[in-house]
Design an enzyme around this catalytic site. Structure first.
Site, PDB file in Angstrom:
ATOM      1  N   ASP A 172     -39.360  11.512  -2.490  1.00  0.00           N
ATOM      2  CA  ASP A 172     -39.230  11.178  -1.078  1.00  0.00           C
ATOM      3  C   ASP A 172     -40.088   9.942  -0.820  1.00  0.00           C
ATOM      4  O   ASP A 172     -41.127   9.764  -1.450  1.00  0.00           O
ATOM      5  CB  ASP A 172     -39.706  12.367  -0.228  1.00  0.00           C
ATOM      6  N   GLY A 216     -42.051   9.046   1.492  1.00  0.00           N
ATOM      7  CA  GLY A 216     -43.316   9.171   2.209  1.00  0.00           C
ATOM      8  C   GLY A 216     -43.152   8.942   3.691  1.00  0.00           C
ATOM      9  O   GLY A 216     -44.080   9.179   4.472  1.00  0.00           O
ATOM     10  N   PHE A 271     -41.422  10.525   6.061  1.00  0.00           N
ATOM     11  CA  PHE A 271     -41.564  11.708   6.918  1.00  0.00           C
ATOM     12  C   PHE A 271     -43.030  12.104   7.041  1.00  0.00           C
ATOM     13  O   PHE A 271     -43.501  12.450   8.127  1.00  0.00           O
ATOM     14  CB  PHE A 271     -40.737  12.875   6.365  1.00  0.00           C
ATOM     15  N   ASP A 300     -38.151   4.847   5.657  1.00  0.00           N
ATOM     16  CA  ASP A 300     -37.509   4.839   6.974  1.00  0.00           C
ATOM     17  C   ASP A 300     -38.465   5.401   8.010  1.00  0.00           C
ATOM     18  O   ASP A 300     -39.508   5.957   7.673  1.00  0.00           O
ATOM     19  CB  ASP A 300     -36.231   5.674   6.957  1.00  0.00           C
ATOM     20  N   GLN A 360     -30.260   7.694  10.190  1.00  0.00           N
ATOM     21  CA  GLN A 360     -31.045   8.255  11.283  1.00  0.00           C
ATOM     22  C   GLN A 360     -30.276   8.103  12.599  1.00  0.00           C
ATOM     23  O   GLN A 360     -29.212   7.516  12.641  1.00  0.00           O
ATOM     24  CB  GLN A 360     -32.407   7.562  11.374  1.00  0.00           C
ATOM     25  N   GLY A 410     -33.850  13.214   9.546  1.00  0.00           N
ATOM     26  CA  GLY A 410     -34.173  13.459  10.946  1.00  0.00           C
ATOM     27  C   GLY A 410     -33.498  14.669  11.549  1.00  0.00           C
ATOM     28  O   GLY A 410     -33.387  14.781  12.775  1.00  0.00           O
ATOM     29  N   ASP A 414     -32.856  20.014  -0.125  1.00  0.00           N
ATOM     30  CA  ASP A 414     -34.216  20.398  -0.514  1.00  0.00           C
ATOM     31  C   ASP A 414     -34.853  21.092   0.676  1.00  0.00           C
ATOM     32  O   ASP A 414     -34.496  20.826   1.824  1.00  0.00           O
ATOM     33  CB  ASP A 414     -35.057  19.172  -0.896  1.00  0.00           C
ATOM     34  N   CYS A 465     -30.382  41.109 -10.105  1.00  0.00           N
ATOM     35  CA  CYS A 465     -30.935  39.759 -10.226  1.00  0.00           C
ATOM     36  C   CYS A 465     -31.593  39.601 -11.602  1.00  0.00           C
ATOM     37  O   CYS A 465     -32.274  40.511 -12.074  1.00  0.00           O
ATOM     38  CB  CYS A 465     -31.955  39.505  -9.122  1.00  0.00           C
ATOM     39  N   CYS A 514     -33.782  37.097 -12.413  1.00  0.00           N
ATOM     40  CA  CYS A 514     -34.964  36.233 -12.368  1.00  0.00           C
ATOM     41  C   CYS A 514     -36.126  36.899 -13.111  1.00  0.00           C
ATOM     42  O   CYS A 514     -36.093  38.107 -13.373  1.00  0.00           O
ATOM     43  CB  CYS A 514     -35.357  35.932 -10.913  1.00  0.00           C
ATOM     44  N   CYS A 556     -37.509  40.071 -11.190  1.00  0.00           N
ATOM     45  CA  CYS A 556     -36.637  41.244 -11.107  1.00  0.00           C
ATOM     46  C   CYS A 556     -36.372  41.876 -12.465  1.00  0.00           C
ATOM     47  O   CYS A 556     -36.114  43.077 -12.550  1.00  0.00           O
ATOM     48  CB  CYS A 556     -35.314  40.864 -10.436  1.00  0.00           C
ATOM     49  N   HIS A 589     -38.651  34.248  -7.838  1.00  0.00           N
ATOM     50  CA  HIS A 589     -37.427  34.931  -7.391  1.00  0.00           C
ATOM     51  C   HIS A 589     -36.666  34.080  -6.381  1.00  0.00           C
ATOM     52  O   HIS A 589     -35.443  33.912  -6.487  1.00  0.00           O
ATOM     53  CB  HIS A 589     -37.753  36.294  -6.766  1.00  0.00           C
TER      54      HIS A 589
END
Length: 376
Positions: free
Chosen positions: A90, A92, A94, A144, A195, A222, A272, A310, A312, A315, A341
Site C-alpha cells: 500500500d 502509505g 491511507f 493518493d 477516488q 475511499g 484485503d 475445516c 485449517c 481445526c 483459522h
C-alpha cells in the site's frame, strides 16, 4: 504483467495475473502483514500452509520503522521476510491521511509527524514510489489522498484532481525507477486508485481519466470508511464499468465475507482487510454458520473444532474448549490459532468463489453462503 480472464459469470470475473513473483488466481484475498508480518505470530511458512497467494505490507509503516533503505540492502522485502510469492505494498496514503491532526497537505505531497516518535516526515508521489521500489514489492500502489467519505463536493473535486496529478507523477517515477540497474524488482507493477467518496459522477469521471493512463491495475479506494454497505455497493455498480475490464480491479480495505461476495459480483478481483486477523486476536472466528466468539462460556467444555470439516491447523488439532482456555489465559497460542483459522477461512472462500465462477453457479453459491453465514 499478463491478465487473463478465464471465466465470467454475470458480473463476476475469474482470472489469473502473471507477475514477477508468480501467478495470482483471482478473485483473491490478500493477507495483511502491515509491517512484513501477520499480527498473531503467523509465519510465512504458515501463510503457505493456509493457501495465501498474496501478502500485503504497508509503505508508511516499513518506512518509519526498520526503514526501506535497510530492507533494500537486504535484497528487498521478499528476502527479508522469506516470502517467495507476490507482495502488494500500500502506498502509505491511507495511513498518512488518517493522521488528521499531524499532517499538512500540499501540492508537492504531505508533511506529517511520525506516529512513533513525532519526527517530521515528508511523503509525496516520488517518495512513495522510491520507498516501494526499495521494498521491491510485486505491486506498488499509487500515492493518493483518501478524503473522508463525508467530505463536501468542492473538497472532493479538488482532492480527486490532486490525486490524478499525483498519479501522473507516480507513473513517471515508477518508469524511471524500473529503468535503474540497482532496482530490486524492475518488473514492479503500478496500480492507480479511483477516488470520489460517494459522489458517483466524480467517481465515474475519475475512473475514465485514470483508465486512459493504461496502468497495470486499478483500485477503488475511499470506501469502507464510514458509508453504508448499500452506498458502497452503489458506488461499485456505477464505477467499475468505467474501469478497464481487461485489467485487475482491487477494492481496498474490504472487508467482511458478505462484502467480498457482493463485490465479486460487481467485477472486483483483489481484496484485503484486517478483519480476519484482528477479530481472531480477540477470539472472534468466522465459520459458514456465522461468526463465533470463543470467549462465550458455552464453549467451555465443547470438544468440537472451531468449524467441523475445516482443515485449517487449528481445526485439525484443537477443540473450542482448549482454544477458549488459551484465550482466557492470555496465551499467544490462542490468538495464533484463531488468526490461522480466520485467514484459512477467507482463503478457502476465495477458492470456492473461483470454482463457482468457473462452473457458472456463482449466484447460487453466493446465496447459499450468505444464507449460511447470516441466517437470511
Amino acid at each position: 504483467m499478463e491478465y487473463k480472464i478465464i471465466a465470467k459469470d454475470g458480473g463476476a470475473k475469474r482470472a489469473e495475473v502473471k507477475t514477477a513473483h508468480g501467478v495470482i488466481q483471482t478473485p483473491v484475498f490478500m493477507n495483511v502483514g502491515t509491517v512484513a508480518a501477520i499480527k498473531g505470530a503467523v509465519s510465512t511458512d504458515d501463510l503457505r500452509e493456509i493457501g495465501t497467494q498474496v501478502e500485503l505490507s504497508n509503505t508508511y509503516h516499513l518506512h518509519v520503522r526498520t526503514g526501506d533503505k535497510l530492507i533494500k540492502q537486504f535484497g528487498g522485502l521478499h528476502k527479508f521476510m522469506n516470502w517467495d510469492r507476490p507482495i502488494l505494498t500500500d502506498s502509505g496514503g491511507f495511513q498518512v491521511f488518517s493522521l488528521a491532526g499531524m499532517r499538512k497537505i500540499k501540492e508537492e505531497g504531505v508533511y506529517f509527524n511520525s506516529h512513533i516518535d513525532g519526527h517530521k516526515i515528508f511523503m509525496g508521489p516520488e517518495e512513495s514510489m522510491q520507498i516501494q521500489s526499495n521494498l521491491g514489492s510485486t505491486i506498488a500502489m499509487a500515492f493518493d489522498e483518501c478524503p473522508s467519505s463525508v467530505a463536501d463536493r468542492d473538497y472532493m473535486e479538488k482532492s480527486v484532481a490532486r490525486t490524478t496529478r499525483w498519479l501522473e507523477r507516480c507513473q513517471r517515477e515508477m518508469e524511471r525507477l524500473n529503468s535503474l540497474p540497482d532496482t530490486v524488482n524492475r518488473q514492479q507493477l503500478l496500480f492507480g486508485i479511483n477516488q470520489g467518496g460517494i459522489y458517483e459522477d466524480i467517481r465515474i469521471a475519475h475512473a475514465k481519466t485514470i483508465s486512459a493512463m493504461d496502468l497495470d491495475g486499478y483500485a477503488v479506494g475511499g470506501l469502507a470508511v464510514g458509508e453504508s454497505h448499500e452506498e458502497m455497493y452503489r458506488i461499485l455498480d456505477e464505477t467499475v464499468p468505467f474501469l478497464p475490464e481487461q485489467k485487475p480491479t482491487y477494492l481496498m480495505g474490504v472487508g467482511t465475507p458478505a462484502n467480498i461476495l457482493e463485490a465479486v459480483d460487481r467485477g472486483i478481483d483483489f481484496f484485503d482487510c484486517v478483519y480476519p486477523s484482528r477479530n481472531g486476536r480477540h477470539g472472534h472466528v468466522y465459520t459458514n454458520k456465522g461468526k463465533r466468539n470463543l470467549f462465550n462460556q458455552k464453549y467451555e467444555l465443547d470438544p468440537r473444532p472451531i468449524e467441523e470439516g475445516c482443515m485449517c491447523p487449528a481445526c485439525r488439532s484443537y477443540s473450542r474448549a482448549y482454544i477458549r482456555h488459551l484465550l482466557k489465559a492470555k496465551e499467544m497460542l490462542g490468538m495464533r490459532l484463531c488468526v490461522l483459522h480466520n485467514l484459512y477461512f477467507y482463503n478457502k472462500m476465495m477458492e470456492e468463489i473461483r470454482e463457482a465462477i468457473e462452473e457458472h453457479r456463482y449466484a447460487e453459491y453466493k446465496a447459499q453462503k450468505l444464507e449460511g453465514m447470516t441466517g437470511k
